[in-house]
Design a protein around this motif. Structure first.
Motif, PDB file in Angstrom:
ATOM      1  N   SER A  14      -2.747   3.700  -2.911  1.00 34.45           N
ATOM      2  CA  SER A  14      -3.199   2.852  -4.079  1.00 34.45           C
ATOM      3  C   SER A  14      -2.043   1.613  -3.032  1.00 34.45           C
ATOM      4  O   SER A  14      -1.667   1.148  -1.816  1.00 34.45           O
ATOM      5  N   CYS A  15      -2.852   0.129  -4.070  1.00 38.06           N
ATOM      6  CA  CYS A  15      -2.173  -1.009  -3.634  1.00 38.06           C
ATOM      7  C   CYS A  15      -1.607  -1.969  -4.291  1.00 38.06           C
ATOM      8  O   CYS A  15      -2.426  -2.268  -5.424  1.00 38.06           O
ATOM      9  N   ALA A  16      -0.327  -2.160  -4.641  1.00 40.21           N
ATOM     10  CA  ALA A  16       0.317  -2.810  -5.681  1.00 40.21           C
ATOM     11  C   ALA A  16       0.523  -4.651  -5.230  1.00 40.21           C
ATOM     12  O   ALA A  16       0.905  -4.794  -5.168  1.00 40.21           O
ATOM     13  N   LYS A  49      -2.415  -2.953 -14.506  1.00 43.54           N
ATOM     14  CA  LYS A  49      -1.570  -2.900 -14.096  1.00 43.54           C
ATOM     15  C   LYS A  49      -1.488  -3.399 -12.546  1.00 43.54           C
ATOM     16  O   LYS A  49      -0.117  -3.358 -12.279  1.00 43.54           O
ATOM     17  N   GLU A  75       1.172  -1.276  -0.235  1.00 41.68           N
ATOM     18  CA  GLU A  75      -0.254   0.200  -0.320  1.00 41.68           C
ATOM     19  C   GLU A  75       0.714   0.759   0.090  1.00 41.68           C
ATOM     20  O   GLU A  75       2.098   1.089   0.560  1.00 41.68           O
ATOM     21  N   TYR A  85      -6.920   0.685  -5.984  1.00 40.35           N
ATOM     22  CA  TYR A  85      -6.896   2.249  -4.988  1.00 40.35           C
ATOM     23  C   TYR A  85      -8.432   1.883  -4.962  1.00 40.35           C
ATOM     24  O   TYR A  85      -9.208   1.929  -4.631  1.00 40.35           O
ATOM     25  N   TRP A 128      -3.184  -3.107  -9.942  1.00 45.04           N
ATOM     26  CA  TRP A 128      -2.919  -2.050  -8.568  1.00 45.04           C
ATOM     27  C   TRP A 128      -4.661  -1.571  -8.229  1.00 45.04           C
ATOM     28  O   TRP A 128      -5.719  -1.919  -9.008  1.00 45.04           O
ATOM     29  N   ARG A 187      -9.993  -0.517  -9.364  1.00 46.54           N
ATOM     30  CA  ARG A 187      -9.323  -1.084  -9.409  1.00 46.54           C
ATOM     31  C   ARG A 187      -8.309  -1.034 -11.681  1.00 46.54           C
ATOM     32  O   ARG A 187      -8.867  -1.153 -11.883  1.00 46.54           O
TER      33      ARG A 187
END
Length: 126
Positions: A21-23, A76, A6, A80, A78, A72
């Motif tokens: 954001s969460c990668a 990518k 995050e 959000y 990710w 989302r």
């Protein structure tokens, strides 16, 4: 093993906005439903928002409905959480979570998630 990271937390005044954001590391990110949870000091973990693996369905806690938006980017990898009209009671550590699901499923119960990020602090001053 899915890794989630995050970012985007910080200090903001009441009424302000933040975007978390969460990668995700997982190649098959599009098979995972995602959720956002939070834990305030001295309180239990609380569900905030969930999104289905394809992004077509979302669900929110009543406390954030109309102010927060989960989304989302499957390409990518990710997820959000757009947070608007922040209140001091939104202050917490926010976590993203992931679990593999069938298409269209929303996961509200935190105990059903398999993977969690390390959390990002959100502080809302009055």
């Amino acid at each position: 093993q899915v890794q989630l990271v995050e970012s985007g937390g910080g200090l903001v005044q009441a009424g302000g906005s933040l975007r978390l954001s969460c990668a995700a590391s997982e190649r098959t990110f599009n098979t995972y439903a995602m959720g956002w949870f939070r834990r305030a000091p001295g309180k239990e973990r609380e569900f905030v928002a969930a999104i289905s693996r394809g992004g077509g369905r979302t669900y929110y806690a009543d406390s954030v409905k109309g102010r927060f938006t989960i989304s989302r980017d499957i390409v990518k990898k990710w997820a959000y959480l757009q947070m608007n009209s922040l209140k001091p009671e939104d202050t917490a550590v926010y976590y993203c979570a992931a679990v593999q699901t069938p298409p269209g499923k929303l996961v509200i119960n935190g105990n059903e998630y398999d993977y969690w990020g390390q959390g990002t602090q959100v502080t809302v001053s009055s």
